[in-house]
Write a protein that holds these residues in place. Structure first.
Motif, short mmCIF file in Angstrom:
data_model
loop_
_atom_site.label_atom_id
_atom_site.label_comp_id
_atom_site.label_asym_id
_atom_site.label_seq_id
_atom_site.Cartn_x
_atom_site.Cartn_y
_atom_site.Cartn_z
N GLU A 196 -12.38 101.55 9.78
CA GLU A 196 -12.03 100.19 9.41
C GLU A 196 -10.67 99.78 9.99
N VAL A 197 -9.78 100.76 10.19
CA VAL A 197 -8.51 100.47 10.84
C VAL A 197 -8.73 100.01 12.27
N ALA A 198 -9.72 100.60 12.93
CA ALA A 198 -10.04 100.19 14.30
C ALA A 198 -10.56 98.76 14.35
N VAL A 199 -11.30 98.35 13.32
CA VAL A 199 -11.78 96.97 13.27
C VAL A 199 -10.61 96.00 13.12
N VAL A 200 -9.68 96.33 12.21
CA VAL A 200 -8.49 95.49 12.05
C VAL A 200 -7.70 95.45 13.34
N TRP A 201 -7.53 96.59 13.99
CA TRP A 201 -6.79 96.65 15.26
C TRP A 201 -7.45 95.77 16.32
N LYS A 202 -8.78 95.84 16.40
CA LYS A 202 -9.51 95.04 17.39
C LYS A 202 -9.27 93.55 17.17
N ASN A 203 -9.31 93.11 15.93
CA ASN A 203 -9.13 91.69 15.65
C ASN A 203 -7.70 91.23 15.87
N LEU A 204 -6.73 92.10 15.59
CA LEU A 204 -5.34 91.73 15.85
C LEU A 204 -5.05 91.68 17.35
N VAL A 205 -5.63 92.60 18.10
CA VAL A 205 -5.45 92.58 19.55
C VAL A 205 -6.08 91.33 20.15
N ALA A 206 -7.18 90.87 19.56
CA ALA A 206 -7.81 89.63 20.06
C ALA A 206 -6.86 88.45 19.93
N GLY A 282 -21.29 97.68 4.64
CA GLY A 282 -21.10 96.24 4.74
C GLY A 282 -19.82 95.78 4.07
N ALA A 283 -19.53 96.33 2.88
CA ALA A 283 -18.31 95.91 2.17
C ALA A 283 -17.06 96.32 2.94
N THR A 284 -17.06 97.51 3.52
CA THR A 284 -15.89 97.95 4.29
C THR A 284 -15.70 97.09 5.53
N GLU A 426 -10.78 89.14 -7.91
CA GLU A 426 -11.79 88.22 -7.39
C GLU A 426 -12.08 88.49 -5.91
N THR A 427 -11.03 88.78 -5.14
CA THR A 427 -11.22 89.09 -3.72
C THR A 427 -12.07 90.34 -3.56
N TYR A 428 -11.80 91.36 -4.38
CA TYR A 428 -12.57 92.61 -4.30
C TYR A 428 -14.04 92.36 -4.62
N LEU A 429 -14.31 91.60 -5.69
CA LEU A 429 -15.71 91.31 -6.04
C LEU A 429 -16.38 90.49 -4.95
N TRP A 433 -19.67 91.65 -2.77
CA TRP A 433 -20.88 90.80 -2.69
C TRP A 433 -21.21 90.46 -1.25
N LEU A 434 -20.20 90.07 -0.46
CA LEU A 434 -20.44 89.74 0.94
C LEU A 434 -20.90 90.96 1.72
N GLY A 435 -20.45 92.15 1.31
CA GLY A 435 -20.94 93.36 1.97
C GLY A 435 -22.43 93.53 1.81
N ARG A 436 -22.96 93.24 0.63
CA ARG A 436 -24.41 93.32 0.44
C ARG A 436 -25.13 92.25 1.25
N VAL A 437 -24.53 91.05 1.33
CA VAL A 437 -25.13 89.99 2.16
C VAL A 437 -25.12 90.42 3.63
N PHE A 438 -24.01 91.04 4.07
CA PHE A 438 -23.92 91.50 5.46
C PHE A 438 -24.98 92.53 5.77
N ASP A 439 -25.23 93.44 4.84
CA ASP A 439 -26.25 94.48 5.07
C ASP A 439 -27.65 93.88 5.17
N ARG A 440 -27.88 92.74 4.50
CA ARG A 440 -29.22 92.13 4.54
C ARG A 440 -29.39 91.14 5.69
N THR A 441 -28.29 90.76 6.34
CA THR A 441 -28.36 89.78 7.43
C THR A 441 -28.99 90.39 8.66
N GLU A 442 -29.98 89.70 9.19
CA GLU A 442 -30.69 90.20 10.38
C GLU A 442 -30.00 89.73 11.65
N PRO A 443 -29.92 90.59 12.68
CA PRO A 443 -29.38 90.15 13.96
C PRO A 443 -30.19 89.01 14.55
#
Length: 445
Positions: A196-206, A282-284, A426-429, A433-443
């Motif tokens: 997950e640190v690599a994901v944050v790094w990628k977005n900051l480099v962008a 998905g949550a991570t 609230e942010t954690y919850l 929740w969005l992690g579960r939505v992400f796991d169900r989202t189809e490409p």
């Protein structure tokens, strides 16, 4: 743009002198001209940056017009500002714009605005003709600039073909252009660590990819020193105005910043197939995306607030005392990350639940042609954020009331801590929740 024109016509209110349809046409001409101007300027700027001297030669007329306008504005400022030293800044700005050189620069903008200010239908018809002529001129300019851009692209393709042929034949490569040194990333990434640190790094480099760290540091340090010096030495209300202006931008970033800073799922959802290959739940994944955007937005907001603090540092007439302003700045560094994370959770929820509503990818939400849609999205996001902030505010109020008997003045700080913990919950919850939505989202959705 027609939908945006309808939205802004309704927002501007009624005008008995002009029918609704004519006012809508005025807004449409204004938005279309601004959009074409932005498009043409982008083509000229990109051509000059990517194609070097050839791009500059092909767009020499456009660059010369812009340079002449900049020189005319600087000439007006150099003449008017010294003569109005000590006068209110609004009076000085008006005098600058009334100078013939500056008036010639802003004349096209007056042409665009005249139809909407017409007192009757006849005056509207007379004002629409030059405004529509300016729109057509921009249309022709964009077409000609696009043609020149395509010709330069063909030439660049021919040069690349020669380089490839030279490589295959093992001949010396002569591309005709100097090699460009690829700058190092600002933030080093270890070879091993949490994904997950690599994901944050990628977005900051962008975000940092188009800037140089040394240049940014020199600019910020120089601006800070200059603002401190000006706050103690410049007479008049210029530094006070600049301080309030920069602080106002920081406040605006708290409202509209989550729409502008998009180095999160809104940037990466078009690559959902690739995201699914990462060893992350998905949550991570959602948490890393929100964290990178929240960090970027918080840094920008704190930079604005710090510059405003420096501008007002020597202002003895400021409403708040220096110690209280310092406390506000320190408190902003604590409150803003939590508030931004919650706001960006809402934006990422919109991207996941309504993927076709807004523009995804690195292009951002679009230009003036989608301003109406952006306004609806911002108002809806603010409404949801206000609803989510009601429970933390209520908990903070109740806690401070009960703690006032034992803690006195510290009860406010305790209530603020409780509110921040509630926002974090609230942010954690929301992320779970969005992690579960992400796991169900189809490409491809």
């Amino acid at each position: 743009m027609l939908l945006s024109a309808l939205f802004w016509t309704a927002l501007a209110g009624s005008n008995p002198a002009l029918p609704f349809a004519l006012r809508t046409i005025s807004f449409w001409v204004l938005f279309s001209t601004l959009y074409l101007h932005q498009l043409g300027a982008t083509l000229v700027r990109t051509s000059a940056a990517e194609q070097g001297g050839a791009g500059v030669r092909r767009n020499a007329l456009s660059i010369a017009v812009f340079a002449a306008a900049a020189v005319a504005l600087l000439y007006s400022v150099s003449l008017i500002v010294p003569a109005h030293r000590g006068a209110p800044w609004l009076e000085t700005a008006g005098a600058v714009l009334r100078h013939p050189a500056a008036a010639a620069v802003i004349f096209p903008f007056r042409i665009m605005l005249e139809p909407g200010r017409a007192p009757d239908v006849a005056a509207w018809a007379r004002a629409l003709l030059p405004a529509f002529g300016l729109l057509l001129a921009h249309y022709v300019w964009v077409l000609r600039t696009d043609t020149a851009f395509e010709e330069a692209a063909v030439e660049a393709s021919a040069r690349r073909a020669k380089v490839i042929a030279a490589v295959r034949e093992r001949r010396p490569m002569t591309s005709g252009r100097p090699r460009t040194r690829i700058p190092r990333a600002w933030l080093p990434l270890p070879a091993a660590g949490r994904p997950e640190v690599a994901v944050v790094w990628k977005n900051l480099v962008a975000i940092t990819r188009t800037f140089r760290l040394a240049t940014a540091i020199r600019l910020l340090v120089g601006a800070g020193i200059g603002f401190v010096f000006a706050s103690f030495n410049v007479e008049g209300s210029i530094t006070e105005f600049l301080g309030v202006f920069v602080g106002g931008w920081a406040g605006l970033m708290a409202i509209a910043g989550p729409l502008w800073v998009r180095n999160d799922l809104r940037q990466d959802l078009p690559k959902l197939e690739l995201l699914r290959t990462y060893p992350l739940s998905g949550a991570t994944m959602v948490g890393a995306q929100v964290a990178s955007a929240a960090f970027t937005l918080t840094v920008v907001q704190l930079l604005f607030l710090t510059l405003a603090y420096f501008l007002l540092l020597g202002n003895a007439d400021a409403v708040e005392a220096l110690s209280r302003r310092t406390a506000y700045l320190a408190g902003a560094g604590i409150v803003l990350p939590a508030l931004n994370a919650l706001s960006l959770c809402i934006q990422n929820a919109i991207a996941l639940l309504f993927p076709d509503w807004g523009k995804r990818g690195t292009g951002g939400p679009g230009g003036i042609e989608v301003i109406g849609q952006s306004m609806f999205a911002m108002l809806g996001s603010l409404l949801v954020l206000a609803i989510l902030l009601i429970p933390p505010a209520a908990l903070a109020f109740v806690t401070s009331v009960f703690a006032r008997r034992t803690l006195g003045g510290l009860s406010v700080a305790v209530g603020a801590i409780v509110a921040l913990l509630a926002i974090a919950g609230e942010t954690y919850l929301c992320i779970r929740w969005l992690g579960r939505v992400f796991d169900r989202t189809e490409p491809g959705r």
